[in-house]
Design an enzyme around this catalytic site. Structure first.
Site, short mmCIF file in Angstrom:
data_model
loop_
_atom_site.label_atom_id
_atom_site.label_comp_id
_atom_site.label_asym_id
_atom_site.label_seq_id
_atom_site.Cartn_x
_atom_site.Cartn_y
_atom_site.Cartn_z
N GLY A 28 0.80 -1.23 0.00
CA GLY A 28 0.00 0.00 0.00
C GLY A 28 0.82 1.27 0.00
O GLY A 28 0.28 2.38 -0.03
N LYS A 31 4.10 1.40 -4.53
CA LYS A 31 5.08 0.84 -5.48
C LYS A 31 4.47 0.62 -6.87
O LYS A 31 5.01 1.08 -7.87
CB LYS A 31 5.66 -0.48 -4.93
CG LYS A 31 6.35 -0.34 -3.58
CD LYS A 31 6.84 -1.68 -3.03
CE LYS A 31 5.75 -2.70 -2.75
NZ LYS A 31 4.78 -2.32 -1.70
N SER A 100 9.90 -6.70 -0.86
CA SER A 100 11.27 -7.08 -0.49
C SER A 100 11.63 -6.59 0.91
O SER A 100 12.44 -5.69 1.08
CB SER A 100 12.30 -6.60 -1.53
OG SER A 100 12.06 -5.30 -2.01
N1 LIG Z 1 2.06 9.67 -3.74
C1 LIG Z 1 1.50 8.50 -4.00
N2 LIG Z 1 2.16 7.59 -4.73
C2 LIG Z 1 1.61 6.38 -4.98
N3 LIG Z 1 0.39 5.98 -4.55
C3 LIG Z 1 -0.31 6.85 -3.80
C4 LIG Z 1 0.21 8.13 -3.50
N4 LIG Z 1 -0.70 8.79 -2.74
C5 LIG Z 1 -1.73 7.95 -2.60
N5 LIG Z 1 -1.52 6.78 -3.23
C6 LIG Z 1 -2.48 5.65 -3.25
O1 LIG Z 1 -1.92 4.61 -2.45
C7 LIG Z 1 -2.27 3.34 -2.98
C8 LIG Z 1 -0.98 2.58 -3.26
O2 LIG Z 1 -1.29 1.30 -3.74
P1 LIG Z 1 -0.26 0.40 -4.54
O3 LIG Z 1 0.43 1.22 -5.58
O4 LIG Z 1 -1.01 -0.80 -5.00
O5 LIG Z 1 0.77 0.02 -3.40
P2 LIG Z 1 1.87 -1.14 -3.35
O6 LIG Z 1 2.10 -1.61 -4.76
O7 LIG Z 1 3.06 -0.51 -2.72
O8 LIG Z 1 1.31 -2.21 -2.49
C9 LIG Z 1 -3.08 3.59 -4.24
O9 LIG Z 1 -4.43 3.51 -3.91
C10 LIG Z 1 -2.67 5.01 -4.62
O10 LIG Z 1 -3.69 5.69 -5.33
MG LIG Z 2 1.83 -3.54 -5.57
#
Ligand SMILES: Nc1ncnc2c1ncn2[C@@H]1O[C@H](COP(=O)(O)OP(=O)(O)O)[C@@H](O)[C@H]1O
Ligand SMILES: [Mg+2]
Length: 197
Positions: A28, A31, A100
């Site tokens: 979350g 990435k 990771s």
């Molecule tokens: N600055 C930001 N960069 C990336 N995602 C963000 C940001 N601010 C809010 N978000 C939200 O956070 C969530 C990140 O999810 P995700 O990209 O799937 O995370 P991960 O792949 O790290 O598990 C998404 O819902 C995205 O819209």
């Molecule tokens: Mg992811």
């Protein structure tokens, strides 16, 4: 101006050096979101070949046999490192979006891929923020006891001690995170705007 000849300049631009952007961070943290935005940008604006190696996707293709124990996460990271290595040595920008959680895995990735083409990027957001976002509902499931081994809850996340770049997704919107990271890659000489003169 450098003393490179025009031919050398063109050759360099036609065959740019591949590298790996290794994104680590809590579930979350952002990435996958950032990896996909970077892919579009580098294809469109920098004319690069880009492959996103997203942890969950690669798991389906290459690590079906692995679970979420420490050993299996390390083995998964090792396989992803190998993929990133073969891609980036052939000019591709490999963007790894993988929790990771273990420092040791990330250090091994740097060794395997080569320090000159490896950029460790800490996609930083607090556990509280990540759990609030919960884009896949996994934190909620873990809280309900429906899944075990959730990084940040039952499983550890070892924060990078000296990442090459830190991107704080809580304090900046995604577009700004993309710009910040891109500028760092330009400063490191890994990305450049193509100008064929
Ligand atoms: N600055 C930001 N960069 C990336 N995602 C963000 C940001 N601010 C809010 N978000 C939200 O956070 C969530 C990140 O999810 P995700 O990209 O799937 O995370 P991960 O792949 O790290 O598990 C998404 O819902 C995205 O819209
Ligand atoms: Mg992811």
């Amino acid at each position: 101006m450098t003393t490179m000849t025009r031919t050398e300049n063109v050759a360099r631009e036609l065959k740019p050096k591949g590298f790996t952007i290794w994104m680590t961070g809590l579930p979350g943290a952002g990435k996958s979101t950032l990896a996909n935005l970077l892919k579009q940008k580098y294809e469109n604006e920098f004319n690069r070949f880009v492959e996103v190696l997203d942890g969950d996707e690669v798991r389906k293709g290459l690590s079906k046999d692995l679970g979420l124990s420490k050993e299996d996460r390390e083995e998964h990271a090792r396989r992803v490192s190998y993929l990133a290595k073969v891609l980036s040595r052939n000019g591709v920008v490999s963007i790894v979006a993988l929790i990771s959680p273990y420092r040791k895995s990330r250090e091994s990735a740097r060794d395997v891929i080569g320090a000159d083409r490896f950029v460790e990027v800490y996609i930083k957001a607090s556990l509280v923020a990540c759990e609030k976002r919960d884009p896949k509902g996994l934190y909620a499931k873990a809280r309900r006891g429906e899944i075990a081994n959730m990084t940040g809850l039952q499983d550890p996340y070892e924060e990078p001690l000296q990442p090459d770049v830190v991107v704080d997704t809580e304090s900046s919107p995604a577009a700004q995170c993309v710009e910040l990271l891109t500028q760092q890659l330009i400063d490191k000489g890994l990305l450049r705007h193509v100008e064929i003169r």
